[in-house]
Design a protein around this motif. Structure first.
Motif: not given
Length: 111
Positions: A55-60, A63-69, A98-100
């Motif tokens: 969903x929009x707004x989810x912090x994720x 695959x390359x280890x990059x964090x974002x929203x 990949x992950x929340x």
């Protein structure tokens, strides 16, 4: 004469080893499936479930280890726009999410 009898009996005794070898190979494959393949399939199923519920707004974590929203999800092209810094958005394929982050942090503090 005793030697000739022993030599003739030797090949007949080795014939039963094939079934034992076959059972051992089946057991090894079963153990590999139980400890290696099955857990990996479960993990892939969980990742697919997460990607489909994105969903929009989810912090994720990408695959390359990059964090974002997650900012936008395009279901037609299967792409996701992720904001990795203020004002910086990248577009990635949905399968690279990949992950929340929040769920990961909750699991880490629970342990």
């Amino acid at each position: 004469m005793n030697t000739a009898i022993l030599l003739q009996a030797a090949p007949a005794q080795q014939g039963g080893g094939g079934i034992g070898f076959l059972l051992m190979m089946v057991a090894i494959f079963a153990i590999m499936w139980l400890f290696m393949i099955r857990p990996q399939q479960k993990k892939q199923k969980e990742i697919r479930k997460f990607q489909n519920a994105l969903a929009e707004g989810t912090k994720v974590v990408l695959g390359g280890g990059i964090y974002g929203v997650v900012k936008r999800i395009d279901l037609n092209t299967n792409k996701v726009k992720v904001e990795i810094a203020r004002g910086v958005e990248i577009e990635v394929d949905k399968s690279y999410v990949f992950a929340d982050i929040n769920a990961t942090q909750v699991n880490a503090t629970a342990k």
